[in-house]
Scaffold this active site. Structure first.
Site, PDB file in Angstrom:
ATOM      1  N   GLU A   1      42.137  43.660  45.568  1.00  0.00           N
ATOM      2  CA  GLU A   1      41.334  44.088  47.085  1.00  0.00           C
ATOM      3  C   GLU A   1      42.157  44.618  48.321  1.00  0.00           C
ATOM      4  O   GLU A   1      42.727  43.570  48.509  1.00  0.00           O
ATOM      5  CB  GLU A   1      40.550  43.415  47.767  1.00  0.00           C
ATOM      6  CG  GLU A   1      39.372  43.186  46.454  1.00  0.00           C
ATOM      7  CD  GLU A   1      37.979  42.094  47.007  1.00  0.00           C
ATOM      8  OE1 GLU A   1      38.007  41.963  48.468  1.00  0.00           O
ATOM      9  OE2 GLU A   1      37.782  40.855  45.978  1.00  0.00           O
TER      10      GLU A   1
ATOM     11  N   GLU B   1      38.095  34.991  44.184  1.00  0.00           N
ATOM     12  CA  GLU B   1      38.636  34.035  45.345  1.00  0.00           C
ATOM     13  C   GLU B   1      37.642  32.674  45.563  1.00  0.00           C
ATOM     14  O   GLU B   1      37.020  31.678  46.504  1.00  0.00           O
ATOM     15  CB  GLU B   1      38.226  34.742  46.546  1.00  0.00           C
ATOM     16  CG  GLU B   1      38.431  36.625  47.009  1.00  0.00           C
ATOM     17  CD  GLU B   1      37.584  36.844  48.441  1.00  0.00           C
ATOM     18  OE1 GLU B   1      38.627  38.078  48.601  1.00  0.00           O
ATOM     19  OE2 GLU B   1      36.798  36.531  48.731  1.00  0.00           O
TER      20      GLU B   1
END
Length: 656
Positions: free
Chosen positions: A294, A142
């Site tokens: 995710e 991320e």
């Protein structure tokens, strides 16, 4: 289909690993992600590597037929690294050093961090280069933070010199004569620190470009090292439509495939179309299908525990992801961690590690997708409509919001909702992409237009496309300076209008428009955020303001240009009004749309030359009446046709 979970064997006793692997295999899992936060375990001291535990974990998983995606662990550096090299610590915009304890808190421009990242990535790539159980790699985790340290300041000054060539050119580009901020040395140029918090817009825009370039360079460094040793594919887990701290496309171009992290119930929860636009942006980064790296499987939260997914919701959001182009499904996380700040960020299993309702639901999904994959694997999303994303314009809006109620996301979402609500697939290409395959292109809040962009958009309309833009279009040059001609600048002839005046209303101010002619509703509809008062220069009026100083003046116009149409929307209408506008433009441009769907129902389609798979999904906790397509057979759900009552959080997949 790739199907699995994010797994952290370093958190659990080794005796547990075979139990986990067996449960994963029984749930239909074939892939897990490992090691993206394991730098301290992999390099416990500088230059001393320990891969034995990770080797063993990979072997245990492989014994159950499970391969791995290895994450480079650079998002969370070990304590010893920060202690030995304090220069790597990130500095925030207020010039405070970020103390150790979180993650994504290193300066990616710091030479010591670059060297350390190179070392751990190289060691991992060398060690796992030929391991047959490694499916691929994930870079970091991320991406997205900015740094305001002195190292970044010097790097920024060097970046500016390379870009602008001379101080005279930079001063002219930024308009530094304002307030007498004329630089006579590169070393005088600051970062946009706070205070003061009100920097030259050109400086702020270039700083965001600089940080985006820095992050892209950092990603390329890691990818290049991995490719020196292996040809296994490389990805990164992006975060959907909302973040805008860097250029997703630039980073994506270093990858083999893209992924993103989806938490539908985080905070107050996201609507189905809000998740849809995030999927579609991710798919548009490389114009091909993607993975969920995710996917939410349980209640989330760090300090505060969020709501639990209701029975069926994990399955529903799984199928929404697949319907928008996901070919890989990795759930976060396998087991909820007993320690650390993510004690409340639940995974498939709870803290005690026993199976539960969520496990059984995902196990059921695993069986379904295994049967679905032979039909699914060659299918893609085919869209006749697109919403063009532009990070440069988004960065301009970041530094100068213009109106306190403005949101780039809300502006794009407004138009996306209209297409979503009629079952139309939407692509989210990036500025500069080829648009020729689309019949309808919407460009929200395109603050910056270069001559190249203007030429591309004119050619698109001239060749028969329908182009829609909104207020503030072409208001600035690419250096962040306001243009010195009437808006919309270089696109004025294309749209056949001139912005005679504009107004930024207070959030409580009441302003309205109504349709002119038969195309749009003639009942007054509220508008907000911004009001462009338009003067016709060849366009026709679609809607006008109804009261105040702008009463009777054009608000929305349409102009013929070549074989196509150019539509200018000078304000932010209510959703129902935009729905009607998009319905009219879809008909004029030939975009296939279906009947208006119930509020909580989505219909999405994946196609191949042999078949189409139609996904019908109910996001409501109540049954919904839907009409299933004729001429198909059910592959997920009972054999039904015509109007049915779709159960709460229900899914049907029809092959036709």
């Amino acid at each position: 289909m790739i199907f699995g979970a994010d797994y952290y064997p370093e958190h659990w006793p080794k005796e547990r690993w075979p139990i986990d692997a067996k449960l994963m295999r029984e749930a239909g899992m074939n892939t897990v992600r490992l090691a993206e936060f394991a730098w301290a375990q992999l390099e416990p001291a500088e230059g001393q590597f320990d891969f034995t535990w990770l080797d063993e974990a990979i072997d245990v998983l492989a014994a159950e037929g499970i391969s791995v995606v290895l994450g480079t662990p650079t998002a969370s550096y070990p304590p010893w690294l920060g202690q030995q090299y304090p220069s790597i610590r990130q500095v925030n915009q207020s010039r405070q050093v970020i103390n150790y304890g979180g993650r994504v808190n290193a300066c990616i421009n710091a030479p010591d961090f670059w060297k350390a990242s190179d070392r751990i990535v190289r060691a991992m790539a060398e060690h796992y280069a030929t391991n047959p159980n490694v499916y691929g790699w994930q870079l970091d985790n991320e991406f997205g933070s900015h740094c305001y340290c002195e190292i970044c300041q010097v790097s920024f000054q060097e970046w500016l010199e390379a870009k602008h060539g001379s101080l005279e050119a930079l001063n002219a580009a930024w308009g530094t004569a304002f307030w007498g901020h004329i630089y006579s040395s590169w070393s005088q140029i600051p970062l946009p620190w706070t205070p003061p918090g009100h920097h030259n817009p050109g400086l702020e825009l270039d700083y965001r470009r600089f940080m985006a370039d820095s992050l892209t360079d950092y990603a390329e460094m890691q990818a290049d090292i991995i490719r020196e040793h292996t040809d296994r594919p490389i990805t990164h887990n992006f975060m959907g439509f909302w973040p805008e701290s860097f250029d997703y496309r630039a980073v994506a171009e270093t990858l083999d495939w893209v992924s993103w992290d989806n938490y539908p119930m985080f905070g107050a929860g996201a609507s189905a179309p809000a998740l849809g636009i995030a999927h579609d942006l991710t798919r548009g980064l490389l114009h091909k299908n993607f993975w969920m790296m995710e996917q939410q499987s349980g209640p989330g939260g760090w300090g505060v525990l969020g709501p639990s997914p209701r029975p069926g919701q994990v399955r529903l959001y799984t199928y929404q992801s697949i319907a928008h182009g996901a070919d890989g499904m990795i759930y976060f996380r396998w087991r909820t961690c007993r320690s650390g700040i993510e004690q409340y960020w639940h995974g498939i299993l709870d803290h005690d590690g026993s199976t539960n309702r969520r496990y059984e639901e995902i196990k059921g999904i695993g069986g379904e997708v295994a049967k679905l994959w032979p039909l699914l694997k060659e299918t893609r999303i085919h869209s006749e409509a697109a919403i063009l994303n532009d990070y440069t314009s988004r960065w301009v809006w970041q530094s100068q919001k213009t109106n306190s109620e403005f949101s780039y996301h809300d502006e794009a979402q407004l138009y996306y909702n209209s297409l979503f609500g009629r079952g139309a697939s939407v692509d989210i290409p990036q500025m500069g992409d080829d648009l020729s395959s689309y019949k309808l292109v919407i460009v929200p809040a395109m603050y910056i237009v270069t001559p190249e962009r203007a030429a591309q958009l004119k050619k698109y309309v001239e060749d028969g496309g329908t182009l829609v833009v909104t207020y503030r279009t072409a208001a600035k040059t690419d250096t962040g300076v306001m243009i010195n001609e009437p808006l919309p600048g270089m696109l004025r002839d294309l749209f056949g209008v001139r912005v005679a005046e504009y107004h930024s209303p207070h959030k409580d101010e009441q302003n309205f428009i109504k349709g002119v002619g038969k195309n749009l509703p003639e009942e007054a509809s509220r508008v907000k955020v911004f009001l462009d008062v338009l003067e016709l220069e060849g366009a026709e009026v679609l809607a006008e303001y109804t009261q105040g100083f702008a009463a009777g003046r054009p608000a929305i116009t349409m102009n013929s240009w070549g074989k196509g149409l150019a539509v200018y929307v000078g304000t932010h209408p209510e959703q129902e009004f935009v729905d009607t506008l998009i319905e009219m433009l879809a008909e004029k441009s030939g975009v296939a749309i279906g009947p208006k769907l119930p509020k909580d129902v989505e219909v999405a389609v994946r196609r191949s030359p042999e078949r189409e798979l139609i996904f019908v999904m109910n996001y409501s906790g109540e049954p919904q009446k839907v009409t299933l397509p004729e001429g198909g057979r059910s592959v997920i759900g009972p054999d039904e046709s015509g109007e049915i009552e779709l159960e709460p959080y229900g899914v049907r997949v029809i092959e036709r």
